[in-house]
Design a protein around this motif. Sequence first.
Motif, PDB file in Angstrom:
ATOM      1  N   ALA A 107      -4.232  27.492  20.839  1.00  0.00           N
ATOM      2  CA  ALA A 107      -4.336  27.561  19.376  1.00  0.00           C
ATOM      3  C   ALA A 107      -3.013  27.229  18.688  1.00  0.00           C
ATOM      4  O   ALA A 107      -2.996  26.571  17.648  1.00  0.00           O
ATOM      5  N   ARG A 108      -1.904  27.660  19.276  1.00  0.00           N
ATOM      6  CA  ARG A 108      -0.613  27.449  18.607  1.00  0.00           C
ATOM      7  C   ARG A 108      -0.242  25.968  18.544  1.00  0.00           C
ATOM      8  O   ARG A 108       0.096  25.447  17.483  1.00  0.00           O
ATOM      9  N   LEU A 109      -0.322  25.275  19.683  1.00  0.00           N
ATOM     10  CA  LEU A 109       0.026  23.855  19.689  1.00  0.00           C
ATOM     11  C   LEU A 109      -0.976  23.044  18.869  1.00  0.00           C
ATOM     12  O   LEU A 109      -0.593  22.087  18.192  1.00  0.00           O
ATOM     13  N   ALA A 110      -2.245  23.426  18.901  1.00  0.00           N
ATOM     14  CA  ALA A 110      -3.243  22.720  18.092  1.00  0.00           C
ATOM     15  C   ALA A 110      -2.954  22.891  16.608  1.00  0.00           C
ATOM     16  O   ALA A 110      -3.072  21.936  15.824  1.00  0.00           O
ATOM     17  N   ALA A 111      -2.548  24.093  16.209  1.00  0.00           N
ATOM     18  CA  ALA A 111      -2.222  24.324  14.795  1.00  0.00           C
ATOM     19  C   ALA A 111      -0.985  23.530  14.384  1.00  0.00           C
ATOM     20  O   ALA A 111      -0.930  22.970  13.280  1.00  0.00           O
ATOM     21  N   VAL A 112       0.017  23.454  15.272  1.00  0.00           N
ATOM     22  CA  VAL A 112       1.227  22.692  14.956  1.00  0.00           C
ATOM     23  C   VAL A 112       0.909  21.205  14.824  1.00  0.00           C
ATOM     24  O   VAL A 112       1.363  20.534  13.880  1.00  0.00           O
ATOM     25  N   ALA A 113       0.119  20.657  15.750  1.00  0.00           N
ATOM     26  CA  ALA A 113      -0.234  19.241  15.692  1.00  0.00           C
ATOM     27  C   ALA A 113      -1.064  18.924  14.455  1.00  0.00           C
ATOM     28  O   ALA A 113      -0.845  17.908  13.776  1.00  0.00           O
ATOM     29  N   THR A 114      -2.014  19.802  14.128  1.00  0.00           N
ATOM     30  CA  THR A 114      -2.827  19.588  12.924  1.00  0.00           C
ATOM     31  C   THR A 114      -1.977  19.692  11.667  1.00  0.00           C
ATOM     32  O   THR A 114      -2.099  18.869  10.752  1.00  0.00           O
ATOM     33  N   GLY A 115      -1.113  20.706  11.605  1.00  0.00           N
ATOM     34  CA  GLY A 115      -0.220  20.833  10.456  1.00  0.00           C
ATOM     35  C   GLY A 115       0.726  19.654  10.327  1.00  0.00           C
ATOM     36  O   GLY A 115       1.044  19.219   9.214  1.00  0.00           O
ATOM     37  N   ALA A 116       1.163  19.102  11.464  1.00  0.00           N
ATOM     38  CA  ALA A 116       2.033  17.924  11.427  1.00  0.00           C
ATOM     39  C   ALA A 116       1.300  16.737  10.813  1.00  0.00           C
ATOM     40  O   ALA A 116       1.875  15.984  10.014  1.00  0.00           O
ATOM     41  N   GLY A 117       0.036  16.559  11.177  1.00  0.00           N
ATOM     42  CA  GLY A 117      -0.727  15.465  10.587  1.00  0.00           C
ATOM     43  C   GLY A 117      -0.913  15.627   9.093  1.00  0.00           C
ATOM     44  O   GLY A 117      -0.772  14.666   8.321  1.00  0.00           O
ATOM     45  N   ILE A 118      -1.215  16.842   8.650  1.00  0.00           N
ATOM     46  CA  ILE A 118      -1.381  17.089   7.213  1.00  0.00           C
ATOM     47  C   ILE A 118      -0.065  16.860   6.477  1.00  0.00           C
ATOM     48  O   ILE A 118      -0.026  16.227   5.410  1.00  0.00           O
ATOM     49  N   GLY A 119       1.028  17.373   7.029  1.00  0.00           N
ATOM     50  CA  GLY A 119       2.329  17.184   6.386  1.00  0.00           C
ATOM     51  C   GLY A 119       2.721  15.723   6.306  1.00  0.00           C
ATOM     52  O   GLY A 119       3.247  15.261   5.279  1.00  0.00           O
ATOM     53  N   ALA A 120       2.473  14.964   7.371  1.00  0.00           N
ATOM     54  CA  ALA A 120       2.785  13.535   7.357  1.00  0.00           C
ATOM     55  C   ALA A 120       1.967  12.814   6.294  1.00  0.00           C
ATOM     56  O   ALA A 120       2.461  11.895   5.624  1.00  0.00           O
ATOM     57  N   TRP A 143      -2.225  13.598  20.403  1.00  0.00           N
ATOM     58  CA  TRP A 143      -2.252  12.436  19.522  1.00  0.00           C
ATOM     59  C   TRP A 143      -3.526  12.417  18.677  1.00  0.00           C
ATOM     60  O   TRP A 143      -3.483  12.072  17.479  1.00  0.00           O
ATOM     61  N   SER A 144      -4.649  12.789  19.266  1.00  0.00           N
ATOM     62  CA  SER A 144      -5.909  12.816  18.523  1.00  0.00           C
ATOM     63  C   SER A 144      -5.841  13.814  17.375  1.00  0.00           C
ATOM     64  O   SER A 144      -6.311  13.537  16.263  1.00  0.00           O
ATOM     65  N   LEU A 145      -5.256  14.971  17.621  1.00  0.00           N
ATOM     66  CA  LEU A 145      -5.129  15.982  16.563  1.00  0.00           C
ATOM     67  C   LEU A 145      -4.255  15.475  15.423  1.00  0.00           C
ATOM     68  O   LEU A 145      -4.596  15.645  14.236  1.00  0.00           O
ATOM     69  N   ILE A 146      -3.132  14.856  15.752  1.00  0.00           N
ATOM     70  CA  ILE A 146      -2.229  14.374  14.705  1.00  0.00           C
ATOM     71  C   ILE A 146      -2.901  13.299  13.856  1.00  0.00           C
ATOM     72  O   ILE A 146      -2.901  13.363  12.612  1.00  0.00           O
ATOM     73  N   PHE A 147      -3.492  12.306  14.507  1.00  0.00           N
ATOM     74  CA  PHE A 147      -4.110  11.217  13.759  1.00  0.00           C
ATOM     75  C   PHE A 147      -5.340  11.681  12.986  1.00  0.00           C
ATOM     76  O   PHE A 147      -5.581  11.231  11.870  1.00  0.00           O
ATOM     77  N   ALA A 148      -6.134  12.565  13.578  1.00  0.00           N
ATOM     78  CA  ALA A 148      -7.315  13.046  12.880  1.00  0.00           C
ATOM     79  C   ALA A 148      -6.933  13.835  11.634  1.00  0.00           C
ATOM     80  O   ALA A 148      -7.525  13.641  10.557  1.00  0.00           O
ATOM     81  N   ALA A 149      -5.947  14.726  11.735  1.00  0.00           N
ATOM     82  CA  ALA A 149      -5.524  15.507  10.573  1.00  0.00           C
ATOM     83  C   ALA A 149      -4.897  14.616   9.501  1.00  0.00           C
ATOM     84  O   ALA A 149      -5.155  14.788   8.303  1.00  0.00           O
ATOM     85  N   LEU A 150      -4.071  13.668   9.923  1.00  0.00           N
ATOM     86  CA  LEU A 150      -3.456  12.745   8.964  1.00  0.00           C
ATOM     87  C   LEU A 150      -4.516  11.927   8.227  1.00  0.00           C
ATOM     88  O   LEU A 150      -4.511  11.838   6.992  1.00  0.00           O
ATOM     89  N   ALA A 151      -5.445  11.342   8.981  1.00  0.00           N
ATOM     90  CA  ALA A 151      -6.476  10.505   8.361  1.00  0.00           C
ATOM     91  C   ALA A 151      -7.448  11.331   7.536  1.00  0.00           C
ATOM     92  O   ALA A 151      -7.873  10.903   6.459  1.00  0.00           O
ATOM     93  N   GLY A 152      -7.789  12.539   8.018  1.00  0.00           N
ATOM     94  CA  GLY A 152      -8.688  13.381   7.246  1.00  0.00           C
ATOM     95  C   GLY A 152      -8.109  13.783   5.906  1.00  0.00           C
ATOM     96  O   GLY A 152      -8.829  13.878   4.896  1.00  0.00           O
TER      97      GLY A 152
END
Length: 581
Positions: free
Chosen positions: A99-112, A167-176
């Motif tokens: 959960a922690r790494l998934a939250a960081v990767a998702t938050g990174a995508g949103i922030g980017a 990578w999927s988490l970062i790109f999905a959060a960024l694109a979403g």
Amino acid sequence: MTGSDRSGSSLQPDGGTSSVGRRTSERPGSAAIGGEGESGGSGRVETLQSTLLTLGSRATTGVLEAIRGGLAQPTASDVAAFVCTIVVCLVVGGSLIGARLAAVATGAGIGAALAATLLASRNPLRRAVGGAIAVPVAALVATPITLAWAFAIGIAGFGPFAAITVWSLIFAALAGTLISWDYLGDGGARRASTGATLALIGVVIVLLARILPEAGVREHAGTALSDATALAIDLVIYPGSRSAVLSFFALLFVAAALTMATVEYIPFERLAPPDRRDVISTGIGGVKRMCSVAIKLSLGAVFVAILAPAFLENFHDVPFSPQDLRGEVPAPLGEWVATLLTSSGLRYLLIAVVGVVTLLVLAEWIRRALRRGLASVLVRLFAPMVGGAVVTLSLAYVLTDPGVEATLEAIIRRIEPETVAELLLAFPTFALVVGLLVVALGMLSSLLFTVSMLRTFRILPARAIGAALAAIGIFGLALSLSVIGQTETAIWTAAAAFVVWDIGEYADGMRTELGRDAATMRAEVVHAAAAVLTGAGVALATLGLYRWVVTDAPIVERWLAGAALGTGLLAVVLVAWALRK
């Protein structure tokens, strides 16, 4: 004011005034006069605090309004697609990598994504705010990206599919987050990447201004630069067995991408006589097609080089090496491919292509800047630099403490060659922190540039780019689930990818045909509900078929599970394409 008034009063450091009578402390009323001075000073402090709070509130409101303006008033379908994407990322990503790494990767995508909307603006003030925001966002983005590369090349545990998950988490959060951003495929990602690079340059200037006066740095700089150059040459021109494949295709990707960008940026047809322009246009079209093939080949080859050892037992290295190709691929094909991947002459040629096209782009940019007005161009150019430099100074001073210094020293002592480690140890802690921020900003710029390249090379469609990229990211999660044996969860995740794409594509169509101000709430809610029900129905039917078919013949091979899921997705895509036709 009279002359006696001027000589009988003076301004005190605490902000109050003192008359001549205050010099005699025995005079009655002196305490009252001093109390008035203290109350006046505290009043000024309160006024200053109130002013700073007001300015901070206005700045925050301005940033939020700029981001909201950049995202251009998302519709109900945009919000639904975003919420669905983030929920899937957190739930599925948490089950895969924690959960922690998934939250960081998702938050990174949103922030980017939020930083990209500001960096891509043509307003200098918004670009400056974007440069300031890019620094902490880059620090957030750098963590999951570094872990993803560590997973991919086998430095850390889990393996390459953990890298695909991150990578999927970062790109999905960024694109979403950017589903409603109309400029994502219209140069927005490219301008955002350029803005992040400019912020990086501003941080580099801060770094150089801090380290150049250091005597120890100047003493070790020459030797370290020589050794680092030799290491870079060995990595790019004469790589080892494990880095040969990745370095070659990375170099091919950069050369093809820059060449394609150059022929699109520079109007070569206008430089030729009118009767030769058709020939030039035909030649440029051929160059674009060749570059597109080279780019797709590079991406596919890197993907195969990383994943093949996970599926095939004969390949021992991650990624596989030229020696593996010589031993496993039938002769003489394996020998030819291995020789091609390790050819130093071909690598020198690719580097020369990169240098030539870079100079051409720079010359064309200067020509256009002089035509548009150099002053306005320079303002937009320096705005992200200033924002990045100001925030970097603050972060560097905050992060400079003995604990951080000890951690950085332990990391630096592992760096090769040793002369580079000695040079870095001569840096003050402040400069090391700034150097890490430089690396982080480079990762953020590369992330945004990758999104731009995916559209440039038509890997992403012309419409609903954010929804398509978010769906691809979610499907990457489904692929990882299928590989580790969670087939049923993978089916639900793949269905979620279809739902996100369908809702986002519908939202794009509504915005294009009716505009953002149209009263489309009811239609969007009905369509979103229908998409969710359809996805759930397809997932349930697939699960029922899966349980009925594989009860006596379970799929135990990971590559068979991945192939089955990929075949199912291909079938869905073909059906959707046929229906749209």
